[in-house]
Write an enzyme that holds these catalytic residues in place. Structure first.
Site, PDB file in Angstrom:
ATOM      1  N   ARG A   1      -2.455  -1.484 -10.114  1.00 24.31           N
ATOM      2  CA  ARG A   1      -1.243  -2.253 -10.345  1.00 24.31           C
ATOM      3  C   ARG A   1      -1.571  -3.736 -10.332  1.00 24.31           C
ATOM      4  O   ARG A   1      -2.649  -4.142  -9.890  1.00 24.31           O
ATOM      5  CB  ARG A   1      -0.218  -1.970  -9.239  1.00 24.31           C
ATOM      6  CG  ARG A   1      -0.073  -0.490  -8.868  1.00 24.31           C
ATOM      7  CD  ARG A   1       0.434  -0.350  -7.443  1.00 24.31           C
ATOM      8  NE  ARG A   1       0.490   1.054  -7.024  1.00 24.31           N
ATOM      9  CZ  ARG A   1       1.590   1.793  -7.073  1.00 24.31           C
ATOM     10  NH1 ARG A   1       2.710   1.278  -7.516  1.00 24.31           N
ATOM     11  NH2 ARG A   1       1.570   3.047  -6.677  1.00 24.31           N
TER      12      ARG A   1
ATOM     13  N   LYS B   1       3.472  11.974  -3.591  1.00 22.54           N
ATOM     14  CA  LYS B   1       4.485  11.096  -2.994  1.00 22.54           C
ATOM     15  C   LYS B   1       5.355  11.936  -2.065  1.00 22.54           C
ATOM     16  O   LYS B   1       5.746  13.039  -2.413  1.00 22.54           O
ATOM     17  CB  LYS B   1       5.356  10.449  -4.074  1.00 22.54           C
ATOM     18  CG  LYS B   1       4.611   9.464  -4.953  1.00 22.54           C
ATOM     19  CD  LYS B   1       5.540   8.794  -5.948  1.00 22.54           C
ATOM     20  CE  LYS B   1       6.449   7.779  -5.291  1.00 22.54           C
ATOM     21  NZ  LYS B   1       7.283   7.065  -6.307  1.00 22.54           N
TER      22      LYS B   1
ATOM     23  N   ASP C   1       8.806   7.955   8.190  1.00 22.64           N
ATOM     24  CA  ASP C   1       8.295   9.304   8.403  1.00 22.64           C
ATOM     25  C   ASP C   1       7.359   9.729   7.280  1.00 22.64           C
ATOM     26  O   ASP C   1       6.763  10.806   7.330  1.00 22.64           O
ATOM     27  CB  ASP C   1       9.434  10.307   8.553  1.00 22.64           C
ATOM     28  CG  ASP C   1      10.351  10.369   7.328  1.00 22.64           C
ATOM     29  OD1 ASP C   1      10.007   9.769   6.294  1.00 22.64           O
ATOM     30  OD2 ASP C   1      11.418  11.009   7.424  1.00 22.64           O
TER      31      ASP C   1
ATOM     32  N   ARG D   1       2.127  13.770  -8.769  1.00 27.21           N
ATOM     33  CA  ARG D   1       2.257  12.875  -9.918  1.00 27.21           C
ATOM     34  C   ARG D   1       0.911  12.670 -10.618  1.00 27.21           C
ATOM     35  O   ARG D   1      -0.130  12.607  -9.976  1.00 27.21           O
ATOM     36  CB  ARG D   1       2.804  11.513  -9.469  1.00 27.21           C
ATOM     37  CG  ARG D   1       2.992  10.535 -10.606  1.00 27.21           C
ATOM     38  CD  ARG D   1       3.797   9.328 -10.180  1.00 27.21           C
ATOM     39  NE  ARG D   1       3.071   8.438  -9.286  1.00 27.21           N
ATOM     40  CZ  ARG D   1       3.601   7.334  -8.765  1.00 27.21           C
ATOM     41  NH1 ARG D   1       4.849   7.005  -9.024  1.00 27.21           N
ATOM     42  NH2 ARG D   1       2.891   6.565  -7.957  1.00 27.21           N
TER      43      ARG D   1
ATOM     44  N   GLY E   1       2.584   3.844   1.474  1.00 29.29           N
ATOM     45  CA  GLY E   1       3.133   4.125   2.788  1.00 29.29           C
ATOM     46  C   GLY E   1       3.584   5.553   2.969  1.00 29.29           C
ATOM     47  O   GLY E   1       3.792   6.003   4.099  1.00 29.29           O
ATOM     48  N   ARG E   2       3.779   6.279   1.864  1.00 30.25           N
ATOM     49  CA  ARG E   2       4.145   7.701   1.931  1.00 30.25           C
ATOM     50  C   ARG E   2       3.556   8.445   0.744  1.00 30.25           C
ATOM     51  O   ARG E   2       4.191   9.296   0.135  1.00 30.25           O
ATOM     52  CB  ARG E   2       5.657   7.861   1.981  1.00 30.25           C
ATOM     53  CG  ARG E   2       6.414   7.049   0.952  1.00 30.25           C
ATOM     54  CD  ARG E   2       7.909   7.183   1.134  1.00 30.25           C
ATOM     55  NE  ARG E   2       8.645   6.225   0.326  1.00 30.25           N
ATOM     56  CZ  ARG E   2       9.960   6.122   0.313  1.00 30.25           C
ATOM     57  NH1 ARG E   2      10.678   6.934   1.053  1.00 30.25           N
ATOM     58  NH2 ARG E   2      10.565   5.228  -0.430  1.00 30.25           N
TER      59      ARG E   2
ATOM     60  N   ASP F   1       4.107  -4.751  -7.562  1.00 24.16           N
ATOM     61  CA  ASP F   1       3.426  -3.505  -7.175  1.00 24.16           C
ATOM     62  C   ASP F   1       3.869  -2.325  -8.027  1.00 24.16           C
ATOM     63  O   ASP F   1       3.289  -1.236  -7.916  1.00 24.16           O
ATOM     64  CB  ASP F   1       3.648  -3.208  -5.691  1.00 24.16           C
ATOM     65  CG  ASP F   1       5.123  -3.163  -5.314  1.00 24.16           C
ATOM     66  OD1 ASP F   1       5.772  -4.209  -5.425  1.00 24.16           O
ATOM     67  OD2 ASP F   1       5.622  -2.094  -4.923  1.00 24.16           O
ATOM     68  N   ASN F   2       4.873  -2.538  -8.892  1.00 22.17           N
ATOM     69  CA  ASN F   2       5.322  -1.469  -9.785  1.00 22.17           C
ATOM     70  C   ASN F   2       4.975  -1.747 -11.242  1.00 22.17           C
ATOM     71  O   ASN F   2       5.556  -1.129 -12.143  1.00 22.17           O
ATOM     72  CB  ASN F   2       6.829  -1.269  -9.646  1.00 22.17           C
ATOM     73  CG  ASN F   2       7.211  -0.667  -8.303  1.00 22.17           C
ATOM     74  OD1 ASN F   2       6.406  -0.002  -7.672  1.00 22.17           O
ATOM     75  ND2 ASN F   2       8.430  -0.921  -7.862  1.00 22.17           N
TER      76      ASN F   2
ATOM     77  N   GLY G   1       0.802  -1.215   0.000  1.00 20.99           N
ATOM     78  CA  GLY G   1       0.000   0.000   0.000  1.00 20.99           C
ATOM     79  C   GLY G   1       0.834   1.264   0.000  1.00 20.99           C
ATOM     80  O   GLY G   1       2.053   1.241   0.099  1.00 20.99           O
TER      81      GLY G   1
END
Length: 485
Positions: free
Chosen positions: A175, A102, A115, A168, A82-83, A244-245, A80
């Site tokens: 995906r 992103k 973070d 983006r 995450g950032r 996932d990409n 998922g």
């Protein structure tokens, strides 16, 4: 300028509410004016306070997307965003696109200790790579804006560096990993709807018939075959071809440790974490087919819920055509780079063309010749190629056989030049040039990155004053890339 949320509202199990962390000091560093115009947006407005609020979510129902992924061959059931945050979908007169952030803070999918932020240098890197691929004719996600947050992060070294956010744009963020996650967490009825959603959004011209999952598998496989063939023709190494990409739309997406090859090696790998070379240049077609097999596994019970063996047979038969589709696409890509009209290469000449492409790459590999530089020299000053390999009978024989192959395929000189001019760039984001520009960004100097960006956005046109960007620095073979955004 309202955004829509058809994906999040239709599939709430796959899009979790999450609010971006946008520091008060966030400013707009760069707006992609060309992309803004394509999206029917006012670039001047985007650069202002109201535009910044819109770009970063404003009052939108922002979400973090759920997906799984095979990472270096091992399944991670829950990955998922995450950032990252999906701001929403922008419908234009041409198509619907995602507006996505992103480096925008932690989400329910953030890894322990994360973070959720991104270095400004990594944000710029993705912006440059996306614009370069787009200018080179490759379907790709692109940066609409680069934002600086006023914060600092620690990534490449103990020293802090400026943080940033990438805005983006992608045709979607569906995906292979999305369907893997759905297979493990969502009922079959909704997964059929998900396949239908993907088809209607990305392939609206195709009739899904009574088996949308199988149709989707075929279309994604075809588009991925053509995408990877284009990468191979540019010497582009994605670096992290995890499931996932791999985008359902057929766009290139997620540019972390990617790179363009300078001195050619079929085994080129740049990512610091790819120690085994799983995602090396030569492995990209095979690993893409492997990823598509994982995609097929997530769809089998939808392809034929009553007869599992038949579903496996149908999917396997379809994926067996991937190699044929890819090889044909690769042949066409390299034929253009060599100045050969592939439409005149039926039968035996076609087989000779395929063999000649392999021979060309073997020659480049054996002598570690500059990939982009070699093909551009062939375009501009083919007689000077012998300077790359002085007194080389290999090169002389190669040039003679190329001339014969052009003749046998009926490729006139003008046609050969036209093909090569549109296939062999002068400028790519040379790795060490890009790294030097990114280090300047860390010091607050954006002039080098904007200069490089200007070059790669017009890759086929030589510009006075940019001669240094045409070739690779001497130590380019020692380049190693790192994950950033």
């Amino acid at each position: 300028m309202n955004l829509e949320h058809t994906y999040a509202s239709s599939f709430p199990e796959l899009a979790t509410p999450a609010v971006p962390e946008i520091p008060a000091a966030t400013t707009v560093l760069w707006i992609n004016e060309d992309l803004a115009a394509e999206l029917e947006l006012d670039a001047t407005w985007l650069a202002g306070a109201d535009g910044l609020r819109w770009l970063t979510g404003g009052d939108e129902k922002t979400t973090a997307l759920a997906y799984s992924g095979h990472q270096f061959g091992h399944l991670s059931p829950v990955l998922g965003d995450g950032r990252a945050h999906l701001i929403g979908e922008l419908p234009t007169s041409e198509k619907r696109v995602d507006i996505h952030l992103k480096g925008s803070g932690i989400t329910p999918y953030s890894r322990p200790g994360s973070d959720g932020k991104a270095p400004l240098s990594a944000v710029w890197r993705e912006a440059v790579i996306g614009e370069a691929l787009h200018a080179l004719g490759v379907p790709t996600s692109r940066a609409l804006a680069v934002l600086e947050t006023g914060e600092t992060v620690r990534r490449r070294s103990p020293l802090p560096e400026p943080a940033g956010i990438l805005v983006r744009v992608a045709d979607s963020h569906l995906r292979v990993g999305t369907f893997q996650y759905a297979h493990m967490n969502v009922g079959s009825d909704q997964r059929i709807e998900l396949a239908g959603y993907a088809l209607s959004r990305h392939y609206p011209q195709v009739n899904p018939g009574d088996n949308p999952a199988l149709i989707l598998l075929r279309l994604v496989a075809e588009h991925q075959a053509h995408l990877v063939a284009q990468w191979m023709g540019l010497g582009f190494v994605h670096g992290v071809l995890n499931t996932d990409n791999v985008s359902i739309s057929g766009q290139a997406i997620d540019f972390g440790p990617c790179a363009f090859i300078d001195g050619f090696s079929d085994e080129a790998v740049f990512s610091s974490i790819d120690r085994g070379g799983r995602y090396a240049y030569r492995n990209q077609p095979g690993i893409t087919q492997w990823n598509l097999a994982r995609f097929a596994e997530s769809l089998l019970d939808l392809i034929d819920p009553e007869q599992p063996d038949r579903a496996v047979h149908l999917a396997t038969d379809l994926l067996e055509h991937f190699e044929e589709t890819y090889e044909d696409a690769r042949t066409r890509v390299f034929a253009a780079k060599l100045g050969i009209a592939v439409e005149g290469a039926a039968g035996a000449p076609y087989e000779r063309l395929v063999a000649f492409i392999d021979r060309t790459l073997d020659m480049l590999d054996e002598h570690t010749l500059d990939f982009t530089g070699f093909f551009r020299a062939l375009t501009d000053t083919p007689d000077h190629l012998v300077e790359l390999l002085p007194n080389s009978e290999t090169l002389k024989s190669w040039l003679a056989d190329l001339a014969t192959l052009r003749q046998d395929t009926g490729t006139a000189p003008g046609r050969a030049e036209e093909l090569m001019q549109g296939a062999n760039p002068v400028y790519i984001p040379r790795n060490l040039h890009l790294e030097a520009a990114l280090r300047a960004v860390e010091s607050g100097d954006t002039a080098p990155i904007l200069r490089l960006l200007g070059a790669v956005r017009q890759p086929f046109t030589r510009h006075s004053g940019l001669e240094d960007l045409e070739t690779a620095p001497a130590r380019s073979r020692f380049f190693t890339s790192f994950c950033g955004t």
